[in-house]
Each structure stands twice: as structure tokens, then as C-alpha cells.
Design an enzyme around this catalytic site. Sequence first.
Site, PDB file in Angstrom:
ATOM      1  N   TYR A  75       6.117  15.929   1.248  1.00 34.20           N
ATOM      2  CA  TYR A  75       6.418  15.021   0.147  1.00 34.20           C
ATOM      3  C   TYR A  75       7.901  14.681   0.225  1.00 34.20           C
ATOM      4  CZ  TYR A  75       2.324  14.483  -2.821  1.00 34.20           C
ATOM      5  OH  TYR A  75       1.119  14.084  -3.331  1.00 34.20           O
ATOM      6  N   ASP A 252       6.809 -13.697   3.168  1.00 32.96           N
ATOM      7  CA  ASP A 252       5.863 -12.696   3.660  1.00 32.96           C
ATOM      8  C   ASP A 252       5.538 -13.070   5.102  1.00 32.96           C
ATOM      9  OD1 ASP A 252       3.672 -11.157   4.332  1.00 32.96           O
ATOM     10  OD2 ASP A 252       2.590 -11.479   2.460  1.00 32.96           O
TER      11      ASP A 252
END
Length: 487
Positions: A75, A252
Amino acid sequence: MTSSQPSGLGAEYADKASEAYRAALQVIESVEPRVAEATRKELEDQRSSLKLIASENYASPAVLLTMGTWFSDKYAEGTVGHRFYAACQNVDTVEALAAEHARELFGAPYAYAQPHSGIDANLVAYWAILATRVEAPGLAELGAKHVNDLSEADWETLRNRMGNQRLMGMSLDTGGHLTHGFRPNISGKMFHQRQYGTDPTTGFIDYDAVAAAVREFKPLVLVAGYSAYPRRVNFAKMREIADEVGATLMVDMAHFAGLVAGKVFTGDEDPVPFAHVTTTTTHKSLRGPRGGLVLATEEYAPAVDKGCPMVLGGPLSHVMAAKAVALAEARQPAFREYAQDVADNAQALANGFLKRDAALVTGGTDNHLVLLDVTSFGLTGRQAESALLDAGIVTNRNAIPADPNGAWYTSGIRLGTPALTTRGFGADDFDRVAELVVEVLQNTQPAAGPNGPSKAKYTLADGTAERVHAAASELLDANPLYPGLTL
């Protein structure tokens, strides 16, 4: 044509890759043999199919193996050097490398490597723009330095401002993506949105029409880029249009990032110098792992850097490591050759269709994809997609401008050249591919369903699938996938 296969995908590395994958599959098999078998079958299927999905490619064994490591166990919320978990120094290394390669590859001032996908990258970009353009000025106006300093009434005021901003993007049926303001998508719910299209006669972007629409609507965000538009975009012109109304230009480039990285798109066709924020995936034409990137100017970098916890949770450290490897591959001279081959092969594919009287949206291509209008064959996109799959040709159905069949059944088929170019296909091979696609479609007929005419049912003439499969196999055998890799 030179070999387009990335380092680690060719025969030079076959023995090492074979040993690695055989060992990995044996370990998997000891726990869940059905997963190992499905993995072997997936390689077999990919080797034996003509993959023409424009958003897919083949990553190198180096990229694939990087994802299967103990980085998966970490994590690492936060950013490089500023994590909410301890012992993330090695994650810092690989994330910093991914960002460094992205900055150098695209010439961007800032790169963020954490997004899990293209959609996540777009969400990070949208919220970063809102934070920079709306939240930060709003905080100052309300006399606060941080949202935690606001009263509930102040926060309601700020939230209403952020939730009522305007976005304009390319419509889905003219080649835009669902994350560019398509109403059922979160982007269409976050913003008061409107869409621009293409010239109804030519299918090309009409920049004067876009400028007029932007002047009238005055969006906070103007989105450029596409997933099914077979032409290049003048991003310098899009920036001029955005600047006229004070809009942030977001591009994009998920589909064509490989052509930007490979310097096929330069000058006004390279979005990075003109966009305030640029997003991309790292697979598709970049040939990396499934994931996303955000590139930004210095103005937007601080907000983008807060993607976690703003939008994202724990970054996928193993995928960021694979992004670093893939971006390092893309910085090699061979990648420029590959990118040019992708564009040249798309031209060959388009010309192969046109000389066989197949109809293409915009009449051709100058990027990596073609959009085939299958209504001339009397078919819907779904019927065409299914019939082609029966014959070993993997495509995806796609809407065409003003599509009478909507976004589910569609009237088009989208085909791209990145994956087969990676295998080594050249112009003559793609001409043959066009011939095989046309043969299948000419031998496919709509069929009725239990309640009458169907947009999904079809019949394929006897022997067509077998004949096309055999012809496709000749092309595939001449351009093997992961040559020498044995499991």
C-alpha cells in the site's frame, strides 16, 4: 519493414521468457490449475487470432513479468516521498522512474503515474481542473486556506460552484469517448455538459463550428481527443478556441499516445505543448500495462498530485513499475520505427477497404484506426463483429456519426493496427486483412429472431469461417506472437 517487436518480445529472449513463464504457471497450477489453464489458453487464442481491436496491443515479457512481483503487496497512498504508509522507499523509486520516463518521452513539465486506468486518469484531471479553477479561487474568496476551514454553509456554496461547471467534449457517435461528457458516464453527471460533433458531410472536425459552439456555451473545460475518430487533430487550433473563452484545454490521447511518443504526431498535432492537462492510458498504442497517466503544466501539477486521496485509493505499485519499463522501451529508437509502421499500416488497411468498395467514415485514416460503415453490407455492427469473430478476426463494434442503431448495436466496426504491427505485419499483410474482412461481411446475412427482425442475429455462409481462418493462419504463422516462447 523492420521488426516492430519490443525488447524482450522477440526470439532473442525466448529461452529466458519461456523458463520464467513455465515456472510461474507451475506455481499457479499448484494452487488453482484452472487459472493456469485459462492463462495458457489465452496465449493460444491471441496467437491464433487477427487482433484488430484498436485499443489492444501486446506488451513485452519484460513489462508483463514486472507486474507479477511483490510490489503487488504494497500500500502506498500519497506521493513520492510523502506516503501515508511506511516502508515505501522502493515504490518511490519505481513511481519516480515512471514519471521521469513519461516527462522525457512526451516533453511534459509534470507527469503523474498513479491512475489505474484511462477513466481514472480523466477523473483525476477533471477534479484537478475544478480544484485549480474553482476550489482554490473560491477558498480565497471565502477567506479560507483549506476546505477544512470552511463552515458548512461556505462548503455548500463551494460545492455548488464546483458541481455546476460546464464541460464540452466530442460526442460519442462522432468518435469521442464516454468519459468526455457522455450523459450515462460520471463525466456527464459531474458537469453541465454539451458535445461537439463533426461535419455531417465529411466526418471531419469543423473547427469553426467547434469555436462557435464554445463561444456560445463557454465551458470551463474543453476536451479534445478521441477513441474512434480516424483523423488527426489540430491541437494548436483547439487551444486557440479554448483560450478565447478562458477554458482549460484537456486532451485525452489514450488512443494515439504511441504516435505522439513515436513522433508521428508532431507540431500542431502533438497535444502536449498545447493542452493544460493531457491524459492517456499506458496500453493501446504505447504497448505497456493497463493503466493511466496524467501530464500537466506547472499550474495544474499540484492538484493532479493530489489524485490520491482526491480520486484514487492505493496506487498499484506493480503496475507503476511496469509502466516505467514500458515507457523506457518507448524511449528507444525502435519505438519510433514501430509508431511509423502503425500509421503506414493503417493507411494500407484503409486503402485495402476502399479498393474493395467498403465505406469508411471520413473516407480513410491518417492515424492508427479505421472506422468501417457496415450498413452497406446490410448489417449492424453487432452482427458484423460476431461474424468476424467466428472467422478468427477480433474487432469491436462502434457507433458512426448519427448512428441509426445507437451505441449498443451500432452501424460500424472499429479496426486498429497497433497489435498486428507489433507482430510484424506490413502493408501487404494489412491489404490481405482487409480482403478477409470484406469476404466475411459479404457472406454474412441478417437473421430474424423469435419476434421478427433482429439487430444481433446473423447467418454466415457455409465454409466462410473455415476458409478465412485458414487464410488468417497463414498471416499469423508468418508473424508469430512471442516467437520461440513455449509453455
